[in-house]
Design a protein around this motif. Sequence first.
Motif, mmCIF file in Angstrom:
data_model
loop_
_atom_site.group_PDB
_atom_site.id
_atom_site.type_symbol
_atom_site.label_atom_id
_atom_site.label_comp_id
_atom_site.label_asym_id
_atom_site.label_seq_id
_atom_site.Cartn_x
_atom_site.Cartn_y
_atom_site.Cartn_z
ATOM 1 N N MET A 1 -6.889 0.191 -3.897
ATOM 2 C CA MET A 1 -6.165 0.871 -4.247
ATOM 3 C C MET A 1 -5.372 0.703 -5.573
ATOM 4 O O MET A 1 -4.967 1.604 -6.282
ATOM 5 C CB MET A 1 -5.015 1.130 -3.086
ATOM 6 N N ALA B 1 -8.244 -3.237 0.839
ATOM 7 C CA ALA B 1 -7.554 -2.106 0.680
ATOM 8 C C ALA B 1 -6.583 -2.107 -0.663
ATOM 9 O O ALA B 1 -6.663 -1.272 -1.292
ATOM 10 C CB ALA B 1 -6.554 -1.613 2.029
ATOM 11 N N LEU C 1 0.847 -1.124 0.086
ATOM 12 C CA LEU C 1 -0.089 0.041 -0.007
ATOM 13 C C LEU C 1 0.808 1.299 -0.141
ATOM 14 O O LEU C 1 0.621 2.252 -0.921
ATOM 15 C CB LEU C 1 -1.018 0.187 1.165
#
Lengths: 288, 288, 342, 342
Positions: free
Chosen positions: B275, B271, B186
Motif C-alpha cells: 500500500m 499489505a 493501513l
Amino acid sequence: MRDAAGEAAQVPGVAWPLVGALPPGARVYAKFAIRSFQKQLAYKFEYFVGVFNGLLFIFIFTSLWRAIYANLESPPAAFDLEGITAFAVFAMIVRISMTQDDMSTVGKIRSGAIALDMVKPMSYFGMMLSECLGQTMFHWFTRVIPVLAVSLLAFDAALPRAWENWALLAIAWPLGYLIMFMVNYLFALLAFWFIETFSFHLMKYGLFTIFAGGIVPVDFFPEWLKPLIESLPFMYILYTPTALFTGHIAGADALRLILLQGAWAVALGMACTVMWRAAQRKLVVQGG
Amino acid sequence: MRDAAGEAAQVPGVAWPLVGALPPGARVYAKFAIRSFQKQLAYKFEYFVGVFNGLLFIFIFTSLWRAIYANLESPPAAFDLEGITAFAVFAMIVRISMTQDDMSTVGKIRSGAIALDMVKPMSYFGMMLSECLGQTMFHWFTRVIPVLAVSLLAFDAALPRAWENWALLAIAWPLGYLIMFMVNYLFALLAFWFIETFSFHLMKYGLFTIFAGGIVPVDFFPEWLKPLIESLPFMYILYTPTALFTGHIAGADALRLILLQGAWAVALGMACTVMWRAAQRKLVVQGG
Amino acid sequence: MNEHEPLIRAEGLTRTFRVEESLEGLLGSFKNLFSTRHRLITAVNNVSFDIHRGEFVGYVGENGAGKSTTIKMLTGILTPTAGRVEVADIVPYEDRAANAFNIGVVFGQRTQLWWDLPVRDSFDLLRSIYRVPDDLFTRNYRELAEALHLEPLLTLPVRKLSLGQRMRCDLAAALLHGPKILFLDEPTIGLDLIAKDKMRAMLRRINQTRGVTIILTTHDMDDIEALCGRIMIIDKGSIAYDGSTERLKREHVRHKALEVEFHDYNPEVVAIPALKLLRREGNKQWLRYDPKAGTMHEVISALFRDYCVKDLSIHEPKVEDIVKAIYEQGAAPKAGAAPVHA
Amino acid sequence: MNEHEPLIRAEGLTRTFRVEESLEGLLGSFKNLFSTRHRLITAVNNVSFDIHRGEFVGYVGENGAGKSTTIKMLTGILTPTAGRVEVADIVPYEDRAANAFNIGVVFGQRTQLWWDLPVRDSFDLLRSIYRVPDDLFTRNYRELAEALHLEPLLTLPVRKLSLGQRMRCDLAAALLHGPKILFLDEPTIGLDLIAKDKMRAMLRRINQTRGVTIILTTHDMDDIEALCGRIMIIDKGSIAYDGSTERLKREHVRHKALEVEFHDYNPEVVAIPALKLLRREGNKQWLRYDPKAGTMHEVISALFRDYCVKDLSIHEPKVEDIVKAIYEQGAAPKAGAAPVHA
C-alpha cells in the motif's frame, strides 16, 4: 424579491422556498445548515461506508443480545429479548441520526482560523449549531433512512404505532441532540486553554460510550451507580429518546425524563455562554 | 565516542547508554522513540486525565460485570465472576499499554507535510513505529503503572504467578501491538486516496470496540459469529494477550493463537509495503 | 459622526499576555507536570493614532512587533489591557457584532470562503451573515465581479482556485457588505508577480473609487510604496514612525546612490565632493550622493566632464531601506511620529 | 563522477496527473456520488536542463506553472511520467533513500524540525537519520551554529521561535549532513525585512564558502537578483528561459527609465530623441531611455543643458519586470533558452 435579486446578481443560491420565508436573522443559520448539508455530498465513499457501518453495528448488537439472552435462565426484569432488540436497533439509529463533527472547532482554535469567524456579525455557537444540523440532515437522508428500512425488514424491529411515542420522540430527540451538541462544544472550547486535548475527548467518548445507553441500556447498571449516571448529561442524549420512543418508559417517568433533559439543556446553555466569554479573554497571540 | 562528540558540539542529546550501544542503523529509530516519549511530557493535563480515565473505565467495567452476573442464575461456562473481573481489568490495562496516535499520518498526508519525511533517508514505517513506541513507553510509565497498582489493590485483580503466563504475554503483547499499529497505518494511508476518511476510521473504531475483546470477551459471541471474528485482526490485538496472560487460554490453544498472531503480523506487514508503494505513485499535486 | 473626525481613534492602546514558562530537558519536562510559572509580555505598548476616512495606511513592523495584536483589537477579537479604541464610533471589543458590519477583513494566509462550496455560494452565505439588502448586494456584487474579474471563478469550489484567484475572491467577500474599513493582512503573500500586480491595482481602485479606508499589514515594501499614502511603523510594541510615505523618504534618507560604469578603467578616487565611494567592482562604482554638497546638475556635469562614463543609474532611496534602518535603530525618528492626515 | 559533468541532468522530464472531474450544484453533488470522470493535466512538459556543481539557480514561475512538481521529481518524492533525471548519478525516484543523503530541503511554509523539541534535539535526531560521522557532524554543527547565529536558540523548542529564527534553524537542519545540493522552496516567505536580509546573506555564504549547489524557488525577484547567477523560468510546464541573470537583464529589456524633477515648470515635450515620455505628474516626468538613439552622456548633458532639472533618478530595468513580461508573453524569448554554465 429574493429570487429577483438572485437572478440579477447571478447568485442562484439554493432554491429552498423555506429559507426565503424565514426572518433575515434566522435565514443565515438556515443557509449555514443547507451549505453544510451540501458539503457532505462531496464525499462519496463516506456515504457508502456510513450506511455499511450502521447496518454492521445493528447486526452485531442484536446478535450479541440474542447470544447473551440465550445464556440466561430467564430474561431480566427490564427487557425481554424483543424489547432489548428493539432498543438496540433504535438506539443505534438515534445515534446515527445525531452524528456530529465535534472536532471542527478544535481545529479552528488550534490554527487560529477562529479569528475569521469572530470578525463576523453572528453568534459562533449559532453558526456551529447550524452547520451541525446541516450535517445531521445529510445523515438523515443518506444513512438513517436506508438503515431504518433494512432494520425494519431484517432485525425484527417495528416502528411504534401509538402517536404518543412519536410525540415524545419529537420532544426528546431535539433536546438530546442539543445536549450532545453542547457537551461537544464545551469540550471543544477546552482547546483555548490546553495545547493537547486528546485525553479530554477520550474521556468524553468513554463516558458517552458507557453512559449514553447506546450499547448497554442504563437499566442494566447496578443501583448504586445510577445516581452518578443520572447526574451526567450522557443518558439524556441516547437513552432517553430511545426509551421514550420504544415505549420502554412512559407516563410520569417519561415526563420526568423530559423535564430533566430540559434542565440539562438550560444548564449547558449557560455553561456555553460563560465558557465562550472566558475563551475570548484567553485568545493567544498569534504572529505578534 | 558519542559523548565526546556530543560535548564538543554541545548537543548533549539524551544520555541513554543503550542508544549509544545500538548499531547506527537502529540508533535513529531508538532516538525517535525517545523523542516521542519526551514530547508527551509537554502535556501535563493529558497525563492526569489519562490516569483518571483508565481507573474510571476499569471501575465501570468491573461494576458492570458484577451487576450482570448478579442477574444470572448461574455463571456462564466461559468465565466465573472472578475470571471476568480479572479479564476486564487486564484487558483495559493492555488497551492502555497499547495507546497509539493513529491520526498523525492522516494529518501529514492532508497537509502535504509527509513530503518532508519522504526526503529523508529512512523508512517512513519505521519512523512512525518508533514514534508510536515512544508514546507507548510514556503511557507505560505514566498510566499503566499507576492504573495497575490501584487495580491490584482495589478491583480484586491479582497478577498471575506462573512464569508461563508472563512468557506468553512477552510474545503476545508485541505481536498484538504490531498488528494494531499496522491496522492503524493501513487505515491512515487511505488518506492518499480519499479526501475524507472519517467514516473509515469510524468503522475501524467500531470493529475494534466490538471485536478486539476489550469490552466483551470473544467467548460471549454466538458460535456462528466466531469464524468472522477469527478472520478479522482485531481479536489478536487485545483479546489474545489478555486471555493468555490471565490464563484463560493455555496449552495448545495458546500456541495456536500465537501462531495466528504471527501470521497476521506477516500478512499485514506485506499489505503495508504494497500500500505504501501504491501511495507513492498516488501523491497529488500541491502548489503546482 | 462628523466627516472630519477620525474614523479610527486609538488612545494609549496596550495589551499584555501571560505566557507560561516551561523548563527544558527531560527533567524539566517532568517538573513541568507540576509547575505553573508565568511571565508577562507586552505585545502592544501605549499606542495612539487616528485614521481618517479614505486613507490607505501601511502598518508595518517586524514579526512579533505587535501588528496583528493591534489589528485584533481593532477588529474586536481581542480586548486591550489598557487604553481605548473607537472604530466608526463603536468600541470594537465591547460590541464585536456591531463593529463587524463596518469592517471587512482579508487574511492572506487563510481564506474566509467555504472550502468545498462554489464561490458564489460563499457570497450568498455572506449576504445573509451581513444581512445585505438585496439592491445593495446586487450592486456591490456586480461591481466587484467586474473589477476583480470573478465571472469565470464563481461556479468553482474554493479548493480548486489558484492562490491569486482565491485572494481576489477573498477580497470580494470582504467587500460585499460595503464596509467602511478594510483590514488586509499580507494580501500579497505567496502571490506570483502577475497576481501581485493585479492585486495591487485592485486595492488601489477600491480605495480610490469606493472610498474604503484600508489598513494594510505586509512585509513587502513594494506593496507600501505602490499603495500607501501613509505608513505606520511599529517596533517592539510602540509606534516608531507615523506619517506620509513621501515624507518618510524625504526626511529619513536623503541619499541617492549612483551606479557608474566607466569606459575601460576604474579611477581610484572620484574627486567630486558630493559623492562618496560605497563599493567598487570591475569597472563599476557605487557612490553615495549628498545633496548638501552640490546639486544633482553640478554632480552629473562634473562626472561626465572629468571621467569617461559609459553608463549611469541613479537609485532613489527605497522605503525598504528606510524601514530597515528604523527597525535596526529602534524608535529613533520620534520627531516624525505625529499623525499626518491624508 | 567527473568534476565537469553536470551534477543534475534532466532530460525530457514530463509529469501528468489524473484529476477527478466533479459536477457542481446540489444535483451535481448527488450525481458525483456515482460518477468517476477524470481529466489529464500535464504539470511538467518535456523539461530538460543541466545544473553544475556550485551553481545558485533561481527556479521561478507563476503559481501552478510546475515548479514544485519538478522539485518533487528531483527529490525523489514523485516519479516522472516520461523523461529521466539524474541527481549526482542517482535516479532519485528509483532510489529515494540514496538520493536523500545528497540533498537538503527547506520548505519556507513548513518546518522539518520537531515542534515540541529543543532545536538541538532535532539536530541530534537528524544526525542519526543521516548517519553523520561524529567528526563531520561536529564540524558542520559548529560552522552552522556560528554562521547562522544559532547559539541562543538551541535550547528552545521550535514552537517558541519566531519565523526568522525558525528558518535559520531549518536551514541548518538541511545542511547538517553536508549535502551536495540544497533545495529551497520560498525560504523568505513571510519574513520581515531584517530577517530576509539575514537569510540572503547566509544563503550567499553557504553557496560560496561551502560550495553547495542551490536551487531556489521564490516569487521574490529581489531574492533572485541578490543571489542567483542563473535563472530558469518555467511557464505552463515548459522552460521559458534558462540562462544567466545578467544576460536576462542585458538582452531582454535595454530600457532604463529616467525620473526627472523640474524646477517650477514642466515642459510639454522633452526634445531629446533618445527619451520618450512615459508619464507626467506635477513637476515630474518619467522618460524611457533608448540607448540606440544616443549615449547616456549625450542624453544627460542635453537634459541639463536645455532644461532646468532639479533632481534626477535613473532606474535600471529590474529582473521583476523582465520576468513579468516573460510570464505575460509565454515562452517568447526562446532564443536565450540554451543552458549557461556557471
